[in-house]
Write a protein that holds these residues in place. Structure first.
Motif, PDB file in Angstrom:
ATOM      1  N   GLN A 131       0.580  -1.067   0.393  1.00  0.00           N
ATOM      2  CA  GLN A 131       0.362  -0.031   0.074  1.00  0.00           C
ATOM      3  C   GLN A 131       1.293   1.299   0.138  1.00  0.00           C
ATOM      4  O   GLN A 131       0.410   2.159  -1.167  1.00  0.00           O
ATOM      5  CB  GLN A 131      -0.822   0.323   1.322  1.00  0.00           C
ATOM      6  CG  GLN A 131      -1.913   1.034   0.885  1.00  0.00           C
ATOM      7  CD  GLN A 131      -2.510   1.115   2.597  1.00  0.00           C
ATOM      8  OE1 GLN A 131      -2.501  -0.135   3.350  1.00  0.00           O
ATOM      9  NE2 GLN A 131      -3.736   1.221   2.654  1.00  0.00           N
ATOM     10  N   HIS A 157       2.870   7.419  -7.395  1.00  0.00           N
ATOM     11  CA  HIS A 157       1.195   8.327  -8.023  1.00  0.00           C
ATOM     12  C   HIS A 157       2.659   9.456  -8.101  1.00  0.00           C
ATOM     13  O   HIS A 157       2.190  10.331  -9.330  1.00  0.00           O
ATOM     14  CB  HIS A 157       0.115   8.952  -6.574  1.00  0.00           C
ATOM     15  CG  HIS A 157      -0.866   7.857  -7.014  1.00  0.00           C
ATOM     16  ND1 HIS A 157      -1.463   7.264  -7.940  1.00  0.00           N
ATOM     17  CD2 HIS A 157      -0.693   7.313  -5.658  1.00  0.00           C
ATOM     18  CE1 HIS A 157      -2.452   6.328  -7.553  1.00  0.00           C
ATOM     19  NE2 HIS A 157      -1.904   6.354  -6.734  1.00  0.00           N
ATOM     20  N   CYS A 201      -6.558   6.151   1.259  1.00  0.00           N
ATOM     21  CA  CYS A 201      -8.639   5.285   1.409  1.00  0.00           C
ATOM     22  C   CYS A 201      -9.161   5.120   0.098  1.00  0.00           C
ATOM     23  O   CYS A 201      -9.568   6.071   0.122  1.00  0.00           O
ATOM     24  CB  CYS A 201      -9.184   5.997   1.877  1.00  0.00           C
ATOM     25  SG  CYS A 201      -8.298   5.333   4.312  1.00  0.00           S
ATOM     26  N   ARG A 202      -8.237   5.917  -0.910  1.00  0.00           N
ATOM     27  CA  ARG A 202      -8.882   6.144  -1.747  1.00  0.00           C
ATOM     28  C   ARG A 202      -9.619   5.211  -2.821  1.00  0.00           C
ATOM     29  O   ARG A 202     -11.018   5.240  -3.207  1.00  0.00           O
ATOM     30  CB  ARG A 202      -7.618   6.366  -3.437  1.00  0.00           C
ATOM     31  CG  ARG A 202      -6.867   7.618  -3.176  1.00  0.00           C
ATOM     32  CD  ARG A 202      -5.761   7.877  -4.223  1.00  0.00           C
ATOM     33  NE  ARG A 202      -5.024   9.199  -3.746  1.00  0.00           N
ATOM     34  CZ  ARG A 202      -3.759   9.589  -4.491  1.00  0.00           C
ATOM     35  NH1 ARG A 202      -3.338   8.443  -4.941  1.00  0.00           N
ATOM     36  NH2 ARG A 202      -3.524  10.533  -3.628  1.00  0.00           N
ATOM     37  N   ASP A 203      -8.734   3.432  -2.755  1.00  0.00           N
ATOM     38  CA  ASP A 203      -9.775   3.080  -3.283  1.00  0.00           C
ATOM     39  C   ASP A 203     -10.319   1.903  -2.260  1.00  0.00           C
ATOM     40  O   ASP A 203     -10.425   2.351  -1.313  1.00  0.00           O
ATOM     41  CB  ASP A 203      -9.120   2.370  -4.553  1.00  0.00           C
ATOM     42  CG  ASP A 203      -8.337   2.940  -5.687  1.00  0.00           C
ATOM     43  OD1 ASP A 203      -9.579   3.468  -6.211  1.00  0.00           O
ATOM     44  OD2 ASP A 203      -7.325   3.004  -6.535  1.00  0.00           O
ATOM     45  N   ASP A 204      -9.816   0.685  -2.587  1.00  0.00           N
ATOM     46  CA  ASP A 204     -10.817  -0.529  -1.793  1.00  0.00           C
ATOM     47  C   ASP A 204      -9.677  -0.753  -0.434  1.00  0.00           C
ATOM     48  O   ASP A 204      -7.887  -0.815  -0.749  1.00  0.00           O
ATOM     49  CB  ASP A 204      -9.995  -1.982  -2.669  1.00  0.00           C
ATOM     50  CG  ASP A 204     -11.019  -1.993  -3.095  1.00  0.00           C
ATOM     51  OD1 ASP A 204     -12.454  -1.797  -2.861  1.00  0.00           O
ATOM     52  OD2 ASP A 204     -11.513  -3.176  -3.977  1.00  0.00           O
ATOM     53  N   ASP A 241       2.520   1.613  -3.380  1.00  0.00           N
ATOM     54  CA  ASP A 241       1.241   2.376  -4.611  1.00  0.00           C
ATOM     55  C   ASP A 241       1.261   3.225  -4.220  1.00  0.00           C
ATOM     56  O   ASP A 241       1.093   3.946  -5.085  1.00  0.00           O
ATOM     57  CB  ASP A 241       0.467   1.646  -4.154  1.00  0.00           C
ATOM     58  CG  ASP A 241      -0.177  -0.197  -4.598  1.00  0.00           C
ATOM     59  OD1 ASP A 241       0.780  -0.767  -5.538  1.00  0.00           O
ATOM     60  OD2 ASP A 241      -0.386  -0.736  -4.238  1.00  0.00           O
ATOM     61  N   THR A 253      -8.523  10.921   2.842  1.00  0.00           N
ATOM     62  CA  THR A 253      -8.335  11.417   1.352  1.00  0.00           C
ATOM     63  C   THR A 253      -8.000  10.924   0.520  1.00  0.00           C
ATOM     64  O   THR A 253      -8.411  10.075  -1.245  1.00  0.00           O
ATOM     65  CB  THR A 253      -9.109  12.317   1.125  1.00  0.00           C
ATOM     66  OG1 THR A 253      -7.744  13.060   1.973  1.00  0.00           O
ATOM     67  CG2 THR A 253     -10.592  12.844   2.047  1.00  0.00           C
ATOM     68  N   CYS A 254      -6.357  10.406   0.878  1.00  0.00           N
ATOM     69  CA  CYS A 254      -5.339  10.406   0.108  1.00  0.00           C
ATOM     70  C   CYS A 254      -4.618   8.779  -0.516  1.00  0.00           C
ATOM     71  O   CYS A 254      -4.594   8.133  -1.271  1.00  0.00           O
ATOM     72  CB  CYS A 254      -4.035  11.474   0.366  1.00  0.00           C
ATOM     73  SG  CYS A 254      -4.999  13.230  -0.137  1.00  0.00           S
ATOM     74  N   LYS A 313     -16.443   8.907   4.050  1.00  0.00           N
ATOM     75  CA  LYS A 313     -15.819   7.783   3.436  1.00  0.00           C
ATOM     76  C   LYS A 313     -15.955   6.776   3.149  1.00  0.00           C
ATOM     77  O   LYS A 313     -16.589   5.997   2.651  1.00  0.00           O
ATOM     78  CB  LYS A 313     -14.417   8.393   3.576  1.00  0.00           C
ATOM     79  CG  LYS A 313     -13.298   6.873   3.235  1.00  0.00           C
ATOM     80  CD  LYS A 313     -12.758   7.602   1.398  1.00  0.00           C
ATOM     81  CE  LYS A 313     -12.462   6.480   1.234  1.00  0.00           C
ATOM     82  NZ  LYS A 313     -11.919   6.757  -0.470  1.00  0.00           N
TER      83      LYS A 313
END
Length: 1337
Positions: free
Chosen positions: A336, A343, A411-414, A339, A408-409, A485
């Motif tokens: 995580q 970005h 916890c974007r996807d799963d 990933d 917000t940053c 969220k």
């Protein structure tokens, strides 16, 4: 959280290597059994450390180095760390793991529990970051060959599965290979339930056990103030009652010894790792004693962060810091993290996380728990995480900024489930409040119980810190982002609703978010509670000037929410539903709906009655609302008529529920039943019901109303009268009123039962009951049916239970118990399913109603305070160790068989329940105290009775009670080496006693025994001996031949049967000292549970406040031979050979001679003051009185200037003088005792003793003497330095003489030869020798 190893093996796969990897478990007999894959595969929730873990395995040196470095940097410990350390110590390349101060205590506590019941628990309370996990795992590693050690790593949601795996680990191998499991876990809320489940599993599998199944080592993280309270509470309780310490504390503070050990370790690591050492933050933080300066220096990189330009690695460091600072054990997955960094710069994807995180790399660590799990990332230490978070906030990157960015940053996807859990804890988990630290220890204990919400913080630590350091709006903002969220999670909008109504006082938004939480999960009762609390607090905020219509509108909303909560709680009770993330076992009934309802009713009553007294009559239904609308001033209020009419009856119903609920049961978490619940519910009841008029005009209704005013209109109310501390006058009124109801035409069984119960309350207050023929009156109402209330069935049992002088059993007793149990199951079982049933009565001594002892009476004896609210923990049964409690109760005989307990009456056995299932671990004859809960009879304080043994020549188990004439007294053979005596004895089969020590033993074959007297002086100061005093000699016993069946240690206490539980036996063992509760005590001896001597045993007695202890003491009288006039030293000493020898040697060193005389025939009371007198008018005695204390060797000095005749000594105690009783001891000193003893004694005295005074005055060459004594090893270096430091040669010579006299004949001979060989001393020696010749002629 506990972390484990991943490493590789390198080496050939030949048979030898395969054999080396076969894992083995230890057995109780210190052997090993090899376990196959079927056992290992069946234990999925436990991580087992095997007895031969890593033995014979080749581990890659690179793996070894990386594992060590990672640990010292701050990674959680893994088993390989301990193996590496052990190997390094073994081959001399390094030192072992540092042992924190609590290590030895923890090991001692574990070994102590090995001799205890089937299951037991020890708690390790620790401050986060103090190294508790390392110490706990270090203990498991150390003891892996003594126990079957494991860590509970799997889910605790299925307690039954955990219990099965523990039992499976215990029984692995053959019947003879069983061994106790030592299990490490970090969930304190499952302890009691897990222990019960383990014993149920043992019973289910029909396993016979003769050792503990499991010892649970529970790591409990605690805040600073909890640690302080634990320490203070223990110290205060020690003053009032024995409170065995069942926990160890580890703090973020090193002792001086620990600091020295860490400094030595630092030197070792510095040589091995050089510059790398400065990055070993995990080690360095401890080595610097958790220095804030070190941590600030390590985190200095965070000072220069700028809010406007934050690269992703800086944000990631902030995320990790925030999580680790507020959620212990939290982490991010390495994948995580990578990933997230991707970005920013995809071109660096080949770099490791450590490289990409520079300059923060030194502050973070990566680790992996096992082969199946992903690599995880966290900060090197919680204190580093806290410091980084603080520094970033000071630089402008606030906590709220970081929290919002994380949500917000990151916890974007799963979002991984583990991260969701960490975020939930970070934003919603409420900690226990930190109280203001105080030096007044009693303040912490005596302060009354608080509300549960007052015990807990209002919000999570992060939300509170944001509110404190930023503002309230930022806290709400973070919770709002989390709510938006995680759209399926009900906890975030619930917390946000609470924040709006408690902090921002915005009740509209609070209602909106409470409804959002309800929509997300409309099946959980505690979510509805939030909506009710919003309206209740809104109502509470209203001033007394608020309009009645507004008050009733808010009350209607709140009541509807609380009623819905109550309905859902009942549904949860039926389905066994669990509260999200908190409860691992079937949880208790949620009563917050009923309580919230009553709180709202209280508010409505106070607000309305304060405006208009007419409301009092309306709310109590003394007048109808419609009849007084005009006087209330608002005709539109009639739309609330249904609500108003329902309040009184519902208040009564809910009060009766709470009265029953709290009288018959209590929460397993004590704080859930804080006293404010009973207080507020009774206040509401008195307002609505107590002040109301009877429903009908009949006299019985008026009487019932009087009982309601006294809260005694139900069985639970009557049973609570003593808890409510009603005076006798009130109790008499209650009994009279119930009698009036009984004689009325509408009398019921229930009324008669309450009348009898009210009389029992009076008897417990030492009042004569008004009821005499209760037995026949109640029997006429029998037999009872299953439709009758449990209270009636319980009373039937109390009345019919055999008395202490009845040897027969009521024929239908078992049937009565069965009926009570079925009635309970129908009426209460669902309600009390996960609560502890409180004992209501105990069987005491006597007959009739007077033998039913109410629980409150025993609690008062235990707390020693009638006015104190009881906080007695009936589950741990410490109360039954109190002699005053024991004196009130009747011991019931019984037998344990197949993990069930049967009370025995004559030839009849009646099965009864037990308070602690662990008490059933050993079959055999037992005795216990019998209590009664609302579900039936329950055994408390179960003690094993000594059974008859197999010997045909004598009865084992009854020996302790034999008269001294039944024992064959043997004279021991004595060997002396210097000042140490060894006593040896031999015996054939039979019962024997040593004449010197009074040690007793029984054997069925020839045995040889030897023993030595040991000193209590150092041992009695050990923590395990706190609040004890020696009660017999401490003996080092060895059986050199044969087997001893039973052993009885002598004691010197004046004994009576109420003192049995005050006796204990100290075992001094190299593996750790432990205290064993005495299993059998007679007037002169204490029986050892296990007559196996791997340690030195000695009897102790507990010094409890207010309980006098009388001791059989001897008197030793010494005459000072070097004084011009008669001078005697009179000592009072226990009959301990070691103590008396020390006194004799000390007096001999001053040239004193013993005058043998009989000692006191009466026992002397410890802590009493004693006076010594003579019948010689001119005698002088100093001091005038002595306080008898075991630890002191004070004496009376008797001085008589011109003694020429016989005289008497008389010893009196302060108590005896007051009541003018006979003296405790008298002794006649005859003229020949003191006139001839000196001359006779001098003939046997050594030269250096005879001329002690001359040598002290005239020998000046003390340095030469010291050098020669040191060369001949008669003194130590410490002795040498101590004497040299004395200012004068006279003092030095006095000390030298004391050393050589204590060293025995060899010491005195050596000094004599030294003096004769010194040229400067020859004239003195010749002079003294000539003076002796002249005296002889």
């Amino acid at each position: 959280m506990f972390h484990f190893i991943i490493f590789t093996f390198r080496g050939s796969q030949d048979g030898k290597f395969a054999m080396a990897r076969r894992l083995a478990l230890s057995t109780a007999k210190r052997g090993k059994i090899v376990v196959g894959s079927e056992i290992r595969d069946s234990i999925s929730l436990l991580d087992v450390v095997y007895a031969n873990q890593f033995e014979g395995q080749f581990i890659d040196p690179e793996v070894v180095e990386n594992t060590e470095e990672n640990f010292y940097r701050g990674a959680p410990p893994i088993w390989l760390n301990f193996h590496i350390s052990e190997q390094a110590e073994s081959d001399g390349t390094g030192t072992s793991f540092i042992k924190r101060d609590g290590y030895d205590t923890l090991v001692q506590q574990i070994f102590k529990r090995r001799k205890g019941p089937g299951t037991s628990a020890i708690k390790l309370f620790y401050q986060q970051g103090s190294g508790a996990t390392t110490m706990a795992m270090q203990v498991l590693w150390k003891l892996r060959k003594n126990f079957r050690c494991a860590v509970l790593t799997g889910s605790t949601s299925d307690i039954t599965k955990v219990a099965k795996e523990v039992v499976h680990l215990f029984t692995a191998g053959s019947r003879d290979s069983h061994n106790t499991v030592l299990l490490l876990l970090n969930d304190e809320f499952i302890l009691d339930n897990l222990q019960d489940k383990i014993m149920e599993e043992i019973e289910k599998q029909e396993i016979d056990i003769d050792m503990p199944v499991v010892i649970l080592l529970n790591c409990v993280r605690a805040s600073d103030h909890i640690i302080l309270k634990k320490e203070i509470s223990y110290n205060v309780k020690q003053k009032f009652k024995r409170n065995e310490r069942k926990y160890v504390i580890l703090k973020k503070n090193l002792s001086h010894t620990e600091e020295q050990n860490f400094n030595k370790k630092k030197e070792e690591l510095s040589k091995r790792y050089g510059e790398k050492l400065k990055h070993f933050h995990g080690f360095n933080i401890l080595q610097t004693n958790f220095s804030p300066d070190y941590i600030k220096t390590a985190c200095a990189v965070c000072k220069n962060i700028k809010k406007a330009t934050r690269p992703l690695k800086t944000q990631l460091a902030a995320f990790l810091s925030l999580l680790n600072a507020y959620v212990p054990g939290s982490y991010l997955l390495e994948s995580q993290c990578l990933d997230f960094l991707q970005h920013e710069d995809p071109s660096h994807e080949d770099l490791s996380l450590e490289d990409r995180m520079k300059p923060f790399s030194d502050l973070i660590i990566t680790f992996q728990q096992d082969m199946r799990s992903e690599r995880k990332v966290c900060m090197a230490h919680p204190m580093i995480a806290q410091c980084c978070t603080e520094m970033m906030a000071e630089a402008g990157v606030t906590r709220s900024d970081t929290a919002r960015d994380l949500l917000t940053c990151l916890c974007r996807d799963d979002v991984p489930p583990c991260l969701q859990g960490f975020i939930k804890d970070m934003l919603t988990k409420r900690e226990t409040k930190e109280e203001e630290k105080t030096n007044n220890m009693q303040t912490h204990i005596s302060r009354g119980p608080k509300r549960r919400e007052e015990d807990q913080e209002d919000f999570s630590r992060l939300i509170l810190h944001i509110e404190e350091m930023e503002d309230k709006k930022q806290s709400a903002s973070v919770l709002k982002v989390a709510s938006n969220k995680f759209v399926k999670n009900c906890l975030f909008p619930q917390a946000l609703a609470r924040f709006y109504y408690k902090e921002l006082k915005d009740y509209n938004k609070a209602e909106m978010w409470a409804k959002t939480a309800k929509e997300r999960d409309d099946k959980k009762s505690f979510i509805y509670d939030t909506l009710g609390q919003v309206h209740k607090h809104h109502l509470k905020s209203k001033e007394s000037s608020a309009k009645p219509r507004e008050i009733l509108q808010l009350a209607t909303k709140a009541i509807e929410a609380f009623k819905e909560e109550e309905r859902l709680a009942e549904n949860e009770l039926d389905t066994g539903m669990k509260e999200d993330g908190k409860t691992k076992v079937l949880r208790a009934f949620n009563t917050r709906g009923q309580f919230g309802y009553l709180q709202v009713c209280n508010l409505v009553y106070d607000l309305l009655v304060s405006q208009n007294e007419t409301w009092r009559k309306v709310l109590t239904k003394n007048v109808s609302m419609g009849s007084v609308l005009e006087s209330l001033g608002d005709n539109k209020l009639f739309r609330f008529n249904d609500l108003i009419n329902s309040l009184r009856d519902e208040v009564e119903e809910k009060f009766n529920f709470f009265d029953t609920y709290l009288t018959y049961s209590e929460s397993v978490i004590k704080r859930d039943d804080a006293s404010y619940v009973a207080k507020e519910t009774s206040e509401c009841y008195k307002k609505y019901v107590g002040d109301s008029a009877p429903k009908h005009k009949e006299k019985s209704d008026e009487t019932i109303q009087k009982l309601k005013q006294k809260l005694a209109a139900t069985s639970a109310g009557v049973l609570s009268c003593l808890d409510r501390q009603y005076p006798v006058s009130e109790l008499k009124k209650i009994a009279t009123w119930w009698n009036e109801i009984c004689v009325s035409k509408d009398s019921t069984r229930h009324a008669l039962a309450n009348y009898i119960l009210s009389n029992i309350m009076l008897i417990n207050k030492n009042e004569t009951p008004s009821c005499s023929d209760y037995h026949n009156a109640f029997r006429q109402k029998m037999p009872l049916s299953l439709r009758d209330a449990p209270e009636l069935h319980m009373l039937a049992l109390l009345i019919c239970w055999p008395t202490d002088d009845e040897d027969t059993c009521v024929s239908n007793l078992s049937q009565l118990i069965t009926k009570l149990q079925r009635s309970y199951e129908h009426e209460y079982k669902k309600l009390f399913q996960s609560r502890y049933l409180r004992p209501l009565f105990f069987i005491g001594k006597g007959r009739g109603l007077s033998r039913n002892v109410h629980r409150w009476i025993l609690e008062t004896l235990w707390t020693k305070d009638v006015l104190q609210n009881s906080n007695t923990n009936w589950r741990n049964e410490n109360i039954f160790k109190d002699p005053l409690v024991q004196e009130r109760l009747l011991k019931v005989e019984g037998v344990v068989r197949n993990y069930r307990l049967y009370a025995t009456f004559g030839g009849v056995e009646i099965e009864v329940d037990v308070n602690r299932k662990v008490s059933l671990w050993k079959s055999g004859q037992v005795s216990f105290y019998l209590g009664f809960t609302i579900s039936g009879p329950v055994a408390f304080g179960i003690q094993t009775r000594t059974e008859e043994g197999p010997s045909e020549k004598f009865e084992l188990g009854a020996l302790g009670g034999k008269d001294s004439s039944d024992w064959i007294v043997l004279e021991p053979e004595v060997k002396r080496v210097d000042e140490v005596k060894t006593y040896s004895l031999q015996s054939e089969a039979g019962c024997y006693e040593c004449r010197v020590s009074a040690l007793r033993w029984a054997c069925k074959e020839k045995v040889s025994i030897r023993y030595q007297f040991c000193s209590w002086e150092e041992n009695i100061r050990k923590p395990v001996c706190m609040d004890y005093m020696p009660a017999g000699p401490l003996l080092d016993i060895t059986v050199t031949e044969g087997k001893v069946e039973e052993t009885y240690l002598p004691h010197w206490i004046e004994y009576d049967s109420t003192m049995s539980d005050m006796f204990a036996v100290l075992h001094v063992d190299t593996c750790g000292d432990f205290v064993e509760q005495a299993s059998e005590v007679t007037s002169s001896h204490v029986k050892l549970r296990q007559p196996i001597f791997h340690h030195d045993p000695g009897v102790m007695i507990w010094q409890k406040l207010g309980i006098p202890v009388k001791v059989n003491y001897d008197a030793l009288i010494f005459k000072q031979t070097e004084k011009e006039f008669l001078t005697l030293h009179v000592y009072l000493v226990p009959p301990d050979e070691d103590i008396q020898e020390k006194v004799k040697r000390n007096e001999a060193s001053y040239g004193s001679v013993l005058i043998p005389k009989p000692g006191p025939k009466k026992s002397l009371q410890i802590q009493d003051h004693f006076f010594l007198t003579t019948d010689v008018d001119t005698s002088e005695i100093s001091p005038t009185k002595l306080k008898l204390r075991y630890e002191r060797r004070d004496y009376f000095e008797v001085f008589i200037r011109n003694a020429e005749s016989d005289f008497r000594l008389k010893l009196e105690s302060k108590q005896k003088k007051i009541i003018q009783e006979d003296a405790v001891w008298t002794c006649t000193i005859r003229k020949g005792d003191y006139q001839h003893s000196s001359t006779d004694h001098e003939q046997d005295q050594h030269f250096v003793v005879r001329h002690r005074i001359a040598l002290i005055k005239r020998v000046s060459a003390t340095n030469d003497i010291l050098d020669q004594l040191l060369d001949k090893e008669l003194i130590t270096d410490e002795n040498y330095d101590a004497v040299s430091a004395l200012p004068t040669t006279q003092e030095q010579m006095r000390k030298i003489l004391k050393f050589v006299i204590l060293a025995g004949r060899r010491g005195k001979d050596t000094l004599y030869e030294i003096l004769k060989g010194m040229r400067s001393m020859r004239p003195l020696i010749l002079e003294l020798e000539k003076s002796e010749k002249r005296r002889k002629t």
